[in-house]
Design an enzyme around this catalytic site. Structure first.
Site, PDB file in Angstrom:
ATOM      1  CB  THR A  57      -0.920  -0.013   1.231  1.00 58.26           C
ATOM      2  OG1 THR A  57      -1.692  -1.205   1.157  1.00 58.26           O
ATOM      3  CG2 THR A  57      -1.844   1.188   1.256  1.00 58.26           C
ATOM      4  N   GLY A  63      -9.029  -0.717  14.313  1.00 58.39           N
ATOM      5  CA  GLY A  63      -7.600  -0.900  14.589  1.00 58.39           C
ATOM      6  C   GLY A  63      -7.001  -1.667  13.429  1.00 58.39           C
ATOM      7  CB  CYS A 111      -5.132  -1.776   6.640  1.00 60.57           C
ATOM      8  SG  CYS A 111      -4.183  -3.119   5.943  1.00 60.57           S
ATOM      9  CE  LYS A 113      -9.703  -8.893  10.575  1.00 64.01           C
ATOM     10  NZ  LYS A 113     -10.158  -8.693   9.225  1.00 64.01           N
ATOM     11  CD  GLU A 134      -4.015  -8.526   9.821  1.00 61.96           C
ATOM     12  OE1 GLU A 134      -4.146  -9.017  10.959  1.00 61.96           O
ATOM     13  OE2 GLU A 134      -3.251  -7.594   9.554  1.00 61.96           O
TER      14      GLU A 134
HETATM   15  C1  UDX Z   1      -8.927  -3.801   6.101  1.00 60.70           C
HETATM   16  C2  UDX Z   1      -9.803  -3.788   4.828  1.00 60.70           C
HETATM   17  O1  UDX Z   1     -11.085  -4.354   5.103  1.00 60.70           O
HETATM   18  C3  UDX Z   1      -9.107  -4.553   3.716  1.00 60.70           C
HETATM   19  O2  UDX Z   1      -9.871  -4.462   2.526  1.00 60.70           O
HETATM   20  C4  UDX Z   1      -7.722  -3.949   3.502  1.00 60.70           C
HETATM   21  O3  UDX Z   1      -6.997  -4.670   2.526  1.00 60.70           O
HETATM   22  C5  UDX Z   1      -6.940  -3.943   4.802  1.00 60.70           C
HETATM   23  O4  UDX Z   1      -7.674  -3.265   5.817  1.00 60.70           O
HETATM   24  P1  UDX Z   1      -8.446  -5.540   8.065  1.00 60.70           P
HETATM   25  O5  UDX Z   1      -7.596  -4.466   8.672  1.00 60.70           O
HETATM   26  O6  UDX Z   1      -7.909  -6.927   8.009  1.00 60.70           O
HETATM   27  O7  UDX Z   1      -8.846  -5.144   6.561  1.00 60.70           O
HETATM   28  O8  UDX Z   1      -9.787  -5.606   8.936  1.00 60.70           O
HETATM   29  P2  UDX Z   1     -11.333  -5.258   8.801  1.00 60.70           P
HETATM   30  O9  UDX Z   1     -12.109  -6.505   8.901  1.00 60.70           O
HETATM   31  O10 UDX Z   1     -11.610  -4.391   7.655  1.00 60.70           O
HETATM   32  O11 UDX Z   1     -11.569  -4.443  10.172  1.00 60.70           O
HETATM   33  C6  UDX Z   1     -10.806  -3.286  10.499  1.00 60.70           C
HETATM   34  C7  UDX Z   1     -11.172  -2.725  11.833  1.00 60.70           C
HETATM   35  O12 UDX Z   1     -12.439  -2.057  11.782  1.00 60.70           O
HETATM   36  C8  UDX Z   1     -11.317  -3.749  12.965  1.00 60.70           C
HETATM   37  O13 UDX Z   1     -10.685  -3.212  14.126  1.00 60.70           O
HETATM   38  C9  UDX Z   1     -12.809  -3.875  13.172  1.00 60.70           C
HETATM   39  O14 UDX Z   1     -13.132  -4.236  14.480  1.00 60.70           O
HETATM   40  C10 UDX Z   1     -13.275  -2.470  12.833  1.00 60.70           C
HETATM   41  N1  UDX Z   1     -14.674  -2.394  12.377  1.00 60.70           N
HETATM   42  C11 UDX Z   1     -15.037  -2.983  11.190  1.00 60.70           C
HETATM   43  C12 UDX Z   1     -15.633  -1.688  13.116  1.00 60.70           C
HETATM   44  O15 UDX Z   1     -15.337  -1.137  14.175  1.00 60.70           O
HETATM   45  N2  UDX Z   1     -16.915  -1.604  12.637  1.00 60.70           N
HETATM   46  C13 UDX Z   1     -17.289  -2.179  11.465  1.00 60.70           C
HETATM   47  O16 UDX Z   1     -18.478  -2.050  11.105  1.00 60.70           O
HETATM   48  C14 UDX Z   1     -16.345  -2.895  10.733  1.00 60.70           C
END
Ligand code: UDX
Length: 439
Positions: free
Chosen positions: A121, A257, A260, A320, A155
């Site tokens: 990225t 968190g 990314c 997560k 992830e």
């Molecule tokens: C993210 C993107 O989804 C992915 O497309 C990109 O390539 C990398 O970043 P990731 O960091 O693995 O992926 O996790 P994701 O499932 O997207 O969740 C990110 C964070 O947001 C988590 O801490 C989760 O708890 C939080 N979250 C997600 C919320 O607080 N509310 C939501 O509705 C969704």
């Protein structure tokens, strides 16, 4: 096709293993000899469902191997993926030193036409930067093309996301390079978008910043819900029925968190500013997110009349569910505030405890949610792991010193818990007037 993937982190390893599984010959390169050794022995250095089996199968069938020798691997391959880290600097700008180093090494080893595909990225403009570095360092005048192919995997479902991506973005100015990468992805039969380099580079940040914005937006709404006696879960549900809004990423809670979102939104704000534009939209998204853990701990402190010598139990530490990753996890900040205010902290996570021990060695780590509840004045749900969904709350109530439940992810049914005699606090879920004071 012969492929090299440079950087065996989340993106690199999963990409390499999936391309091998599609029948390509893949070499994974990493500077960490221990990691390379582990991969060659079939052990994945990360926790990711399905990855172990896929790695082992492709090692056995000799479609994949790992090495520290980037030059050697690059010489053998037609396509070289760059999947190294771009960690943030102090000011939020991504540090491109690893990308630069890889580009230099590729340039020096160039022994024929290659396609260099950037999956890390990176800010808009990095593709050109990679092109220049390779040009400056090539020893033989071979042609090459640079392609941007951003990665959207999450992830915890990285293998699935790589096999079934929503879209495949291919950014390059040369149709010859685009055709080759289309060919590589063709077996996945997923939508592909071919565009120029800067467009592809922006798509990744624009997508992540938008998702982060959705989360901060619903969290801002949650704060209002709390003030006026509304329920954010129902607000989000009703909003989500509108297809223009969509139901995903509207879960109010402790905020985002992970490796990314926080980093990418900061980097995007930085890019925007660099081009003379106003970054305040992205800064607000980050500010709302940063305030979540502090606000949450304040609620706990208010309920317990201060936190000095109170025992608080945390359920879940990973950023997560389904990962052991605690990078930018909300649990770290929650823990910091709790400890600062003098609380005793107990915690349990199915897989992330060893990582957290490295940061907070002195809190009490437990073997189950029930052990966390023993003698606790408050129980706090931080990460919504499946195993926390059906806990025996009657048992938990008896184990706790005071039955206070703080649900940071709105996982539980407030009415049920209040009926069981808990004081229940959910994010943006005001207590109905009739059940004030829970107990
Ligand atoms: C993210 C993107 O989804 C992915 O497309 C990109 O390539 C990398 O970043 P990731 O960091 O693995 O992926 O996790 P994701 O499932 O997207 O969740 C990110 C964070 O947001 C988590 O801490 C989760 O708890 C939080 N979250 C997600 C919320 O607080 N509310 C939501 O509705 C969704």
């Amino acid at each position: 096709m012969k492929i090299t993937v440079v950087g065996a982190g989340y993106v690199g390893l999963v990409t390499g293993v999936v391309f091998a599984d599609l029948g390509n010959e893949v070499i994974c390169v990493d500077i960490d000899a221990h990691k390379v050794d582990a991969i060659n022995k079939g052990r994945t250095p990360i926790y990711e469902p399905g990855l172990d089996e896929l790695l082992q199968r492709n090692l056995e069938e000799e479609r994949l191997r790992a090495t520290t020798d980037l030059a050697g691997a690059g010489r053998e391959s037609e396509v070289i993926f760059i999947t190294v880290g771009t960690p943030p600097r102090e000011n939020g700008e991504p540090d491109l030193q690893y990308v630069d180093e890889v580009a230099r090494a590729i340039g020096e080893a160039l022994n024929g036409y290659k396609i260099i595909v950037n999956k890390s990225t990176v800010p808009v403009g990095t593709g050109d930067r990679v092109r220049q570095i390779i040009e400056q360092h090539r020893k033989e005048p071979h042609e090459f093309d640079v392609v941007s192919n951003p990665e959207f995997l999450r992830e915890g479902s990285a293998v699935h996301d790589t096999l079934y991506p929503d879209r495949i973005v291919i950014g390059t100015d040369n149709p010859r390079a685009a055709r080759k990468i289309v060919e590589l992805y063709a077996p996945l039969e997923r939508p592909m978008l071919i565009t120029n380099l800067p467009t592809a580079e922006i798509i990744k940040y624009a997508s992540n910043a938008f998702l982060a914005l959705k989360i901060s937006y619903i969290n801002a709404i949650a704060d209002l819900c709390e003030r006026v006696g509304a329920d954010v879960v129902q607000v989000a549900k009703a909003m989500g029925y509108d297809p223009r809004i969509g139901a995903h990423f509207l879960q109010a809670g402790l905020g985002f968190g992970g490796s990314c979102f926080p980093k990418d939104v900061k980097a995007f704000a930085h890019s925007v500013q660099r081009y003379g534009l106003d970054p305040s939209l992205y800064e607000t998204v980050l500010a709302i997110n940063e305030a979540r853990p502090r606000q949450f701990v304040q609620r706990i402190a208010e309920r317990l009349n201060g936190l000095r010598d109170k025992t608080v139990g945390l359920l879940g530490l990973a950023f997560k569910p389904n990962t052991d990753d605690i990078r930018e996890a909300r649990s770290i900040e929650i823990m910091r505030h709790l400890l600062q205010e003098g609380a005793q902290v107990r915690a349990y996570d199915p897989v992330a405890m060893p990582n957290m021990q490295a940061i907070y060695p002195h809190i009490t780590y437990c073997k189950s949610a029930y052990e966390v509840a023993e003698g606790a004045d408050a129980l706090v749900l931080v990460t919504e792991w499946n195993e926390f969904k059906q806990l025996n709350f009657e048992r938990i109530k008896h184990l706790m010193r005071q039955p206070n439940l703080f649900d940071g992810r709105n996982l539980y049914d407030p009415q049920r818990l209040r009926k069981l005699g808990f004081y229940y606090y959910g994010i943006g879920r005001a207590e109905p007037p009739s059940s004030q004071n829970g107990l």
